[in-house]
Design a protein around this motif. Sequence first.
Motif, PDB file in Angstrom:
ATOM      1  N   LEU A 155       0.860  -1.173   0.000  1.00  0.00           N
ATOM      2  CA  LEU A 155       0.000   0.000   0.000  1.00  0.00           C
ATOM      3  C   LEU A 155       0.899   1.228   0.000  1.00  0.00           C
ATOM      4  O   LEU A 155       1.747   1.388   0.877  1.00  0.00           O
ATOM      5  CB  LEU A 155      -0.895  -0.012   1.246  1.00  0.00           C
ATOM      6  CG  LEU A 155      -1.897   1.125   1.394  1.00  0.00           C
ATOM      7  CD1 LEU A 155      -2.971   1.022   0.319  1.00  0.00           C
ATOM      8  CD2 LEU A 155      -2.556   1.087   2.774  1.00  0.00           C
ATOM      9  N   TYR A 156       0.738   2.084  -1.011  1.00  0.00           N
ATOM     10  CA  TYR A 156       1.602   3.261  -1.149  1.00  0.00           C
ATOM     11  C   TYR A 156       0.907   4.536  -0.685  1.00  0.00           C
ATOM     12  O   TYR A 156       1.511   5.370  -0.024  1.00  0.00           O
ATOM     13  CB  TYR A 156       2.054   3.423  -2.602  1.00  0.00           C
ATOM     14  CG  TYR A 156       2.889   2.278  -3.100  1.00  0.00           C
ATOM     15  CD1 TYR A 156       4.216   2.156  -2.725  1.00  0.00           C
ATOM     16  CD2 TYR A 156       2.351   1.306  -3.928  1.00  0.00           C
ATOM     17  CE1 TYR A 156       4.991   1.091  -3.171  1.00  0.00           C
ATOM     18  CE2 TYR A 156       3.109   0.242  -4.378  1.00  0.00           C
ATOM     19  CZ  TYR A 156       4.426   0.139  -4.007  1.00  0.00           C
ATOM     20  OH  TYR A 156       5.184  -0.915  -4.444  1.00  0.00           O
ATOM     21  N   GLY A 157      -0.360   4.712  -1.053  1.00  0.00           N
ATOM     22  CA  GLY A 157      -1.107   5.886  -0.639  1.00  0.00           C
ATOM     23  C   GLY A 157      -0.990   7.052  -1.603  1.00  0.00           C
ATOM     24  O   GLY A 157      -0.169   7.058  -2.524  1.00  0.00           O
ATOM     25  N   CYS A 158      -1.815   8.050  -1.374  1.00  0.00           N
ATOM     26  CA  CYS A 158      -1.925   9.220  -2.231  1.00  0.00           C
ATOM     27  C   CYS A 158      -0.607   9.974  -2.371  1.00  0.00           C
ATOM     28  O   CYS A 158      -0.265  10.473  -3.438  1.00  0.00           O
ATOM     29  CB  CYS A 158      -3.014  10.141  -1.666  1.00  0.00           C
ATOM     30  SG  CYS A 158      -3.211  11.706  -2.519  1.00  0.00           S
ATOM     31  N   HIS A 159       0.159  10.071  -1.281  1.00  0.00           N
ATOM     32  CA  HIS A 159       1.411  10.819  -1.281  1.00  0.00           C
ATOM     33  C   HIS A 159       2.646   9.915  -1.309  1.00  0.00           C
ATOM     34  O   HIS A 159       3.767  10.400  -1.207  1.00  0.00           O
ATOM     35  CB  HIS A 159       1.491  11.720  -0.033  1.00  0.00           C
ATOM     36  CG  HIS A 159       0.351  12.653   0.117  1.00  0.00           C
ATOM     37  ND1 HIS A 159      -0.758  12.356   0.884  1.00  0.00           N
ATOM     38  CD2 HIS A 159       0.118  13.875  -0.429  1.00  0.00           C
ATOM     39  CE1 HIS A 159      -1.615  13.359   0.818  1.00  0.00           C
ATOM     40  NE2 HIS A 159      -1.111  14.291   0.031  1.00  0.00           N
ATOM     41  N   GLY A 160       2.409   8.609  -1.391  1.00  0.00           N
ATOM     42  CA  GLY A 160       3.525   7.671  -1.356  1.00  0.00           C
ATOM     43  C   GLY A 160       4.109   7.478   0.024  1.00  0.00           C
ATOM     44  O   GLY A 160       5.234   6.999   0.170  1.00  0.00           O
ATOM     45  N   ILE A 161       3.357   7.825   1.073  1.00  0.00           N
ATOM     46  CA  ILE A 161       3.899   7.758   2.437  1.00  0.00           C
ATOM     47  C   ILE A 161       3.134   6.772   3.325  1.00  0.00           C
ATOM     48  O   ILE A 161       3.296   6.793   4.542  1.00  0.00           O
ATOM     49  CB  ILE A 161       3.908   9.152   3.108  1.00  0.00           C
ATOM     50  CG1 ILE A 161       2.485   9.722   3.200  1.00  0.00           C
ATOM     51  CG2 ILE A 161       4.831  10.101   2.365  1.00  0.00           C
ATOM     52  CD1 ILE A 161       2.391  10.969   4.070  1.00  0.00           C
TER      53      ILE A 161
END
Length: 301
Positions: A155-161
């Motif tokens: 899971l990377y997420g919208c901001h990659g964080i």
Amino acid sequence: MDRYYWGVDLGGTKIECAVIERSTDKCIVRERIATESDQGYAHILNQIKLLIDRCAEQLEQRPLAIGFGTPGTLDPRHGVMKNCNSTALNGKPLDKDLSQLLDAQVVLANDANCFALAEAHFGAAKRVKPNAEVVFGIIMGTGVGSGVVVNGKCLYGCHGIAGEWGHNVIDPDGAPCYCGQSGCLETVISGKGLERFYFEQSGVELSLPEIVERAAGNDLHAQATLARMSHYFGIAAAQIINVLDPDVIVIGGGVGNIDVLYQQAQQAILPHLFNGELNTQIVKPDLGDSAGVFGAAALVK
């Protein structure tokens, strides 16, 4: 489909490649080379190509896709690397440059994501719960990092964080963190955070293994240090369980070797959990130093 899947662990001092047979999950080639990051970005790329060429020569086959574990994150909005301790990578479109150089699909993830992915596919999480839907992997060492694996994928997420668990404030009056906040979880339960707390209480500088050894004796300051670690771990882990409800939490790094963390996990987490019982399995990792490169390979599994 390629008979093999390839992973590269891109570190500050070494670059390691593993090639795994798709049908058996058996590693058949494993090589490493010096990064020589002080010679700049272009040299790092050339070292990676040299390593891939060596492995391809052994197999008499070049990769169609390669997963890379990186010491930072690819910014999904700007397409460049950020937060890399190998600073030559920052601001560079690493995935595009590697894809062009190697003529292969390239998938990147940071080291904590690769750790979580490796333990989910090949390690402790697979061993204790082979069909785990959600695995939360933690690296608690000098700092605190983590990764989230859902249905076998990072899971990377919208901001990659996604998974930046270590940079949530747990003690507002705590020590300043390099991220600009104070009292981040990383400053409290990392190895450095535990050593600093012990020094503040005792006036004596000790390494984490020495603190753990003294806690088993009659050193009250050492015992207080580990009790504080368990307390804050319990609060922070409960927050993760309340949000993600993982099947398995795997804890790597030097702090993850401390047995009391597992012995006290249940009583530390339960008071903060939105549930009457704790069924999440909290375990040590199986793969050790292999996690980075195996997790990178799993990016293209």
